[in-house]
Scaffold this motif. Structure first.
Motif, PDB file in Angstrom:
ATOM      1  N   ARG A 103       0.937  -1.068  -0.104  1.00 17.30           N
ATOM      2  CA  ARG A 103       0.133   0.076   0.125  1.00 17.30           C
ATOM      3  C   ARG A 103       0.844   1.335   0.181  1.00 17.30           C
ATOM      4  NH1 ARG A 103      -4.349   1.213   4.843  1.00 17.30           N
ATOM      5  NH2 ARG A 103      -2.587   1.247   6.170  1.00 17.30           N
ATOM      6  N   ALA A 104       1.850   1.268   0.768  1.00 17.00           N
ATOM      7  CA  ALA A 104       2.736   2.397   0.811  1.00 17.00           C
ATOM      8  C   ALA A 104       3.382   2.695  -0.479  1.00 17.00           C
ATOM      9  CB  ALA A 104       3.858   2.230   1.941  1.00 17.00           C
ATOM     10  N   ALA A 105       3.925   1.623  -1.141  1.00 21.03           N
ATOM     11  CA  ALA A 105       4.514   1.874  -2.584  1.00 21.03           C
ATOM     12  C   ALA A 105       3.391   2.285  -3.743  1.00 21.03           C
ATOM     13  CB  ALA A 105       5.118   0.323  -2.987  1.00 21.03           C
ATOM     14  N   ILE A 106       2.521   2.123  -3.598  1.00 23.94           N
ATOM     15  CA  ILE A 106       1.183   2.531  -4.334  1.00 23.94           C
ATOM     16  C   ILE A 106       1.165   3.925  -3.861  1.00 23.94           C
ATOM     17  CG2 ILE A 106      -0.975   2.292  -5.072  1.00 23.94           C
ATOM     18  CD1 ILE A 106      -0.902  -0.623  -4.767  1.00 23.94           C
ATOM     19  N   ALA A 107       1.029   4.387  -2.676  1.00 29.87           N
ATOM     20  CA  ALA A 107       0.765   5.581  -2.534  1.00 29.87           C
ATOM     21  C   ALA A 107       1.921   6.665  -2.687  1.00 29.87           C
ATOM     22  CB  ALA A 107       0.495   5.661  -0.813  1.00 29.87           C
ATOM     23  N   SER A 108       2.967   6.105  -2.898  1.00 30.55           N
ATOM     24  CA  SER A 108       4.324   7.021  -3.303  1.00 30.55           C
ATOM     25  C   SER A 108       4.576   7.226  -4.779  1.00 30.55           C
ATOM     26  CB  SER A 108       5.777   6.182  -2.616  1.00 30.55           C
ATOM     27  OG  SER A 108       5.881   5.001  -3.231  1.00 30.55           O
ATOM     28  N   ASP A 109       3.779   6.524  -5.419  1.00 31.41           N
ATOM     29  CA  ASP A 109       4.034   6.632  -6.815  1.00 31.41           C
ATOM     30  C   ASP A 109       2.652   7.275  -7.561  1.00 31.41           C
ATOM     31  OD1 ASP A 109       3.786   5.479  -9.904  1.00 31.41           O
ATOM     32  OD2 ASP A 109       5.643   4.811  -9.318  1.00 31.41           O
ATOM     33  N   ARG A 110       2.835   8.497  -8.337  1.00 26.50           N
ATOM     34  CA  ARG A 110       2.007   9.346  -8.731  1.00 26.50           C
ATOM     35  C   ARG A 110       1.119   8.374  -9.887  1.00 26.50           C
ATOM     36  NH1 ARG A 110       1.217  12.264 -13.403  1.00 26.50           N
ATOM     37  NH2 ARG A 110       3.580  12.000 -13.807  1.00 26.50           N
ATOM     38  N   LEU A 111       1.807   7.876 -10.692  1.00 26.26           N
ATOM     39  CA  LEU A 111       1.081   6.926 -11.693  1.00 26.26           C
ATOM     40  C   LEU A 111       0.343   5.954 -10.949  1.00 26.26           C
ATOM     41  CD1 LEU A 111       4.146   6.771 -14.350  1.00 26.26           C
ATOM     42  CD2 LEU A 111       1.852   8.098 -14.455  1.00 26.26           C
ATOM     43  N   LEU A 112       0.733   5.137  -9.992  1.00 25.39           N
ATOM     44  CA  LEU A 112       0.122   4.229  -9.481  1.00 25.39           C
ATOM     45  C   LEU A 112      -1.345   4.594  -8.461  1.00 25.39           C
ATOM     46  CD1 LEU A 112       2.898   1.645  -8.066  1.00 25.39           C
ATOM     47  CD2 LEU A 112       1.476   1.373 -10.130  1.00 25.39           C
ATOM     48  N   ARG A 113      -0.995   5.705  -7.875  1.00 31.02           N
ATOM     49  CA  ARG A 113      -2.119   6.454  -7.266  1.00 31.02           C
ATOM     50  C   ARG A 113      -3.170   6.659  -8.121  1.00 31.02           C
ATOM     51  NH1 ARG A 113       1.780   9.668  -4.898  1.00 31.02           N
ATOM     52  NH2 ARG A 113       0.983  11.580  -6.277  1.00 31.02           N
ATOM     53  N   ASN A 114      -2.999   7.197  -9.340  1.00 26.07           N
ATOM     54  CA  ASN A 114      -3.940   7.457 -10.486  1.00 26.07           C
ATOM     55  C   ASN A 114      -4.552   6.157 -11.379  1.00 26.07           C
ATOM     56  OD1 ASN A 114      -3.491  10.167  -9.999  1.00 26.07           O
ATOM     57  ND2 ASN A 114      -1.837  10.424 -11.621  1.00 26.07           N
ATOM     58  N   ASP A 115      -3.723   5.127 -11.347  1.00 25.02           N
ATOM     59  CA  ASP A 115      -4.115   3.963 -11.953  1.00 25.02           C
ATOM     60  C   ASP A 115      -3.510   2.885 -11.093  1.00 25.02           C
ATOM     61  OD1 ASP A 115      -5.037   2.070 -13.665  1.00 25.02           O
ATOM     62  OD2 ASP A 115      -3.028   2.299 -14.855  1.00 25.02           O
ATOM     63  N   PRO A 116      -4.616   2.587  -9.917  1.00 17.15           N
ATOM     64  CA  PRO A 116      -4.085   1.516  -8.838  1.00 17.15           C
ATOM     65  C   PRO A 116      -4.135   0.071  -9.485  1.00 17.15           C
ATOM     66  CG  PRO A 116      -5.842   3.073  -8.311  1.00 17.15           C
ATOM     67  CD  PRO A 116      -5.665   3.047  -9.540  1.00 17.15           C
ATOM     68  N   PRO A 117      -3.047  -0.749  -8.793  1.00 16.40           N
ATOM     69  CA  PRO A 117      -2.953  -2.083  -9.308  1.00 16.40           C
ATOM     70  C   PRO A 117      -4.488  -2.743  -8.791  1.00 16.40           C
ATOM     71  CG  PRO A 117      -0.980  -1.249  -7.965  1.00 16.40           C
ATOM     72  CD  PRO A 117      -2.015  -0.212  -7.959  1.00 16.40           C
ATOM     73  N   THR A 118      -4.726  -3.966  -9.380  1.00  8.79           N
ATOM     74  CA  THR A 118      -5.885  -4.735  -9.290  1.00  8.79           C
ATOM     75  C   THR A 118      -5.395  -5.666  -7.847  1.00  8.79           C
ATOM     76  OG1 THR A 118      -5.240  -6.495 -10.612  1.00  8.79           O
ATOM     77  CG2 THR A 118      -6.511  -4.819 -11.732  1.00  8.79           C
ATOM     78  N   TYR A 119      -6.617  -6.039  -7.552  1.00  4.65           N
ATOM     79  CA  TYR A 119      -6.419  -7.221  -6.295  1.00  4.65           C
ATOM     80  C   TYR A 119      -5.293  -8.166  -6.786  1.00  4.65           C
ATOM     81  CZ  TYR A 119      -7.869 -11.001  -3.146  1.00  4.65           C
ATOM     82  OH  TYR A 119      -7.915 -11.728  -2.353  1.00  4.65           O
ATOM     83  N   PHE A 120      -5.503  -8.746  -8.072  1.00  5.11           N
ATOM     84  CA  PHE A 120      -4.468  -9.880  -8.333  1.00  5.11           C
ATOM     85  C   PHE A 120      -2.921  -9.086  -8.235  1.00  5.11           C
ATOM     86  CE2 PHE A 120      -2.119 -12.737 -10.966  1.00  5.11           C
ATOM     87  CZ  PHE A 120      -2.525 -13.909 -10.447  1.00  5.11           C
ATOM     88  N   GLU A 121      -2.807  -8.156  -8.727  1.00  2.00           N
ATOM     89  CA  GLU A 121      -1.651  -7.355  -9.147  1.00  2.00           C
ATOM     90  C   GLU A 121      -1.024  -7.285  -7.553  1.00  2.00           C
ATOM     91  OE1 GLU A 121      -2.336  -5.283 -13.395  1.00  2.00           O
ATOM     92  OE2 GLU A 121      -2.864  -4.256 -11.401  1.00  2.00           O
ATOM     93  N   ALA A 122      -1.743  -6.560  -6.729  1.00  2.00           N
ATOM     94  CA  ALA A 122      -1.119  -6.367  -5.428  1.00  2.00           C
ATOM     95  C   ALA A 122      -1.063  -7.707  -4.760  1.00  2.00           C
ATOM     96  CB  ALA A 122      -2.350  -5.540  -4.587  1.00  2.00           C
ATOM     97  N   THR A 123      -1.720  -8.775  -4.958  1.00  2.00           N
ATOM     98  CA  THR A 123      -1.482  -9.966  -4.284  1.00  2.00           C
ATOM     99  C   THR A 123      -0.234 -10.654  -4.961  1.00  2.00           C
ATOM    100  OG1 THR A 123      -3.745 -10.138  -3.963  1.00  2.00           O
ATOM    101  CG2 THR A 123      -2.578 -12.119  -3.968  1.00  2.00           C
ATOM    102  N   THR A 124      -0.208 -10.465  -6.207  1.00  4.16           N
ATOM    103  CA  THR A 124       1.186 -11.000  -6.678  1.00  4.16           C
ATOM    104  C   THR A 124       2.376 -10.442  -6.384  1.00  4.16           C
ATOM    105  OG1 THR A 124      -0.068 -11.463  -8.654  1.00  4.16           O
ATOM    106  CG2 THR A 124       2.286 -11.571  -8.936  1.00  4.16           C
ATOM    107  N   ALA A 125       2.550  -9.084  -6.143  1.00  9.72           N
ATOM    108  CA  ALA A 125       3.470  -8.307  -5.486  1.00  9.72           C
ATOM    109  C   ALA A 125       3.835  -8.757  -3.948  1.00  9.72           C
ATOM    110  CB  ALA A 125       3.344  -6.811  -5.413  1.00  9.72           C
ATOM    111  N   LEU A 126       2.610  -9.001  -3.188  1.00  7.43           N
ATOM    112  CA  LEU A 126       2.725  -9.367  -1.876  1.00  7.43           C
ATOM    113  C   LEU A 126       3.571 -10.632  -1.813  1.00  7.43           C
ATOM    114  CD1 LEU A 126       0.085  -8.651   0.718  1.00  7.43           C
ATOM    115  CD2 LEU A 126       1.439 -10.895   0.654  1.00  7.43           C
ATOM    116  N   ALA A 127       3.153 -11.616  -2.609  1.00  7.47           N
ATOM    117  CA  ALA A 127       3.767 -12.968  -2.611  1.00  7.47           C
ATOM    118  C   ALA A 127       5.245 -12.886  -3.102  1.00  7.47           C
ATOM    119  CB  ALA A 127       2.926 -13.807  -3.754  1.00  7.47           C
ATOM    120  N   PHE A 128       5.470 -12.166  -4.000  1.00  6.40           N
ATOM    121  CA  PHE A 128       7.019 -12.080  -4.453  1.00  6.40           C
ATOM    122  C   PHE A 128       7.784 -11.440  -3.340  1.00  6.40           C
ATOM    123  CE2 PHE A 128       5.848 -11.484  -9.417  1.00  6.40           C
ATOM    124  CZ  PHE A 128       5.548 -12.567  -9.195  1.00  6.40           C
TER     125      PHE A 128
END
Length: 447
Positions: A103-128
């Motif tokens: 969540r902090a990584a998404i909040a720190s990136d302007r492009l990700l704030r405007n186009d947030p990752p999906t559930y599966f994308e966030a879950t995949t990043a968490l798994a990695f």
């Protein structure tokens, strides 16, 4: 962030739906230091069977003395099932810590704030992140949907696999087998070997063409020699197509196998039920051989056989003995329903079957019920505990057009009660149509 807050945060991303593409996951992983680069991996795509192959490969790797990271979806009962190291799901405290980082990584990136990752994308990043933190020696990754634009397709794996390609998710992947196969083959990388399950010719032509274009060497299960074995290890006939039904496999299957590279496996006894698991196991064997060739220590005929014998993949032709017996199967598309129907006809013939069925809105429920209704003595329709579930009334109308004994239940718990209470002696209650339904039943059974 607490465990409950972490789950609520991830759930809040569900509203974003499915948005194929690699830009968001790439940006998110870059913000997190590209954790996917910290470990080698296996990447498995396909319409049906990819989870079973992932379970088989992971079990083989464990038997070889390693504790792999394993990433699969969806979960049945608890989110933690999706992210496992060795045989241990991610701990709630670890999940909370890593979800906070995502969540902090998404909040720190302007492009990700405007186009947030999906559930599966966030879950995949968490798994990695979890796999990097736990320093896994290798990760076994199941593609979520498709392959070419799936969030898992950011790795350069040691080996890939493509299981059966069938019509599913057609609004995103295409409306023909060739179009869908093109999306699955998007995981191919130059020089990375690919194991390919038996395919419809239209799908296989595309898969082979993409492999040639990319420069990925292909191993086909159709080139393997597979012979069913009886209990006394005697061959039950000539090599055969496991999907053709010409010879009978035991339940669960036992067979011998010779691979195109000369690998010989005199007896492979599976833990997973259904003749279709022979094809999945053969795919896993081809993947394991390629991992051994890539230097993954401890993979040999003995550990491959032990891995297949010990693989666990709940909710896929999972037989729960009782009065009556329960059969849980996550068949959620026509091809999966056909596999379930073939199993019932071959291994549960003569039993009175009560079928509890629910499906997602975007699934061809009419076609699925066309396949399943003729094998049932009674059909009970219910809803799913998710927003995208098909209305039970709609399913009841479809079932009533195909079966004289169709009933509706207001909840999964009530559907299960009706099925169990009304089943005659020796009956079988089958739960299918959606993995969400299977998960809800397992949750109820667990109390």
């Amino acid at each position: 962030m607490t465990y409950e807050e972490a789950l609520a945060y991830l759930d809040s991303l569900e509203i974003l739906g499915i948005r194929p593409g690699l830009d968001r996951i790439g940006a998110l992983l870059a913000r997190l230091g590209d954790p996917q680069a910290a470990f080698p991996s296996v990447l498995i795509a396909g319409t049906n069977g990819k989870g079973s192959v992932a379970a088989d490969v992971a079990s083989i790797v464990r038997q070889a003395g390693h504790a792999p990271g394993v990433y699969t979806s969806p979960h049945l009962v608890r989110f933690e099932e999706r992210i496992v190291v060795g045989e241990t799901p991610i701990a709630p405290t670890e999940l909370a810590t890593l979800a906070s980082r995502v969540r902090a990584a998404i909040a720190s990136d302007r492009l990700l704030r405007n186009d947030p990752p999906t559930y599966f994308e966030a879950t995949t990043a968490l798994a990695f992140l979890h796999f990097r933190t736990r320093k896994v020696p290798i990760a076994v990754l199941e593609v979520g949907m498709g392959g070419r634009h799936d969030a898992t397709n950011v790795v350069t794996p040691l080996a890939c696999a493509v299981t059966q390609v069938a019509l599913d998710h057609t609004q995103w992947l295409g409306r023909t087998l060739g179009e869908i196969a093109y999306q699955k083959a998007g995981i191919f990388k130059p020089g990375v070997p690919v194991a390919v399950s038996r395919q419809d010719p239209a799908a296989l032509d595309v898969i082979r063409g993409e492999a040639r274009r990319v420069g990925a060497p292909v191993a086909l299960t159709v080139a393997c020699e597979i012979r069913p074995l009886s209990g006394d290890r005697a061959a039950a006939g000539a090599a055969r197509d496991p999907s053709a039904g010409a010879e009978r496999f035991s339940d669960p299957p036992v067979f011998s196998m010779v691979t195109p590279t000369g690998g010989r496996y005199p007896e492979l006894a599976l833990s997973l039920r259904g003749v279709h698991q022979v094809e999945n196991a053969a795919t896993a064997v081809l993947v394991a051989e390629r991992l051994a060739a890539a230097g993954v220590a401890g993979i040999n005929a003995r550990t491959i056989a032990a891995g297949l014998r010990g693989a666990v993949w709940p909710g896929r032709l999972e037989l729960i003995p009782g009065v009556p017996d329960l059969l849980l199967d996550g068949a959620h598309n026509p091809a999966g329903c056909a596999t379930l129907a073939a199993y019932l006809a071959e291994h549960q013939a003569g039993r009175s079957v009560t079928h509890v069925f629910a499906a997602m809105r975007n699934k061809p429920a009419a076609e699925m019920l066309d396949i399943l209704c003729p094998l049932a003595h009674k059909v009970i329709l219910t809803g799913l505990p998710v927003r995208r579930g098909a209305p039970p009334g709609t399913l009841l109308r479809l079932a009533a057009e195909r079966h004289s004994e169709a009933a509706q239940a207001p909840s999964v718990e009530e559907a299960l009660r009706l099925a169990l209470d009304g089943a005659p002696p020796g009956a079988l209650v089958v739960i299918s149509g959606s993995l969400y339904l299977v998960g809800e039943v397992k949750r109820i059974l667990a109390g």
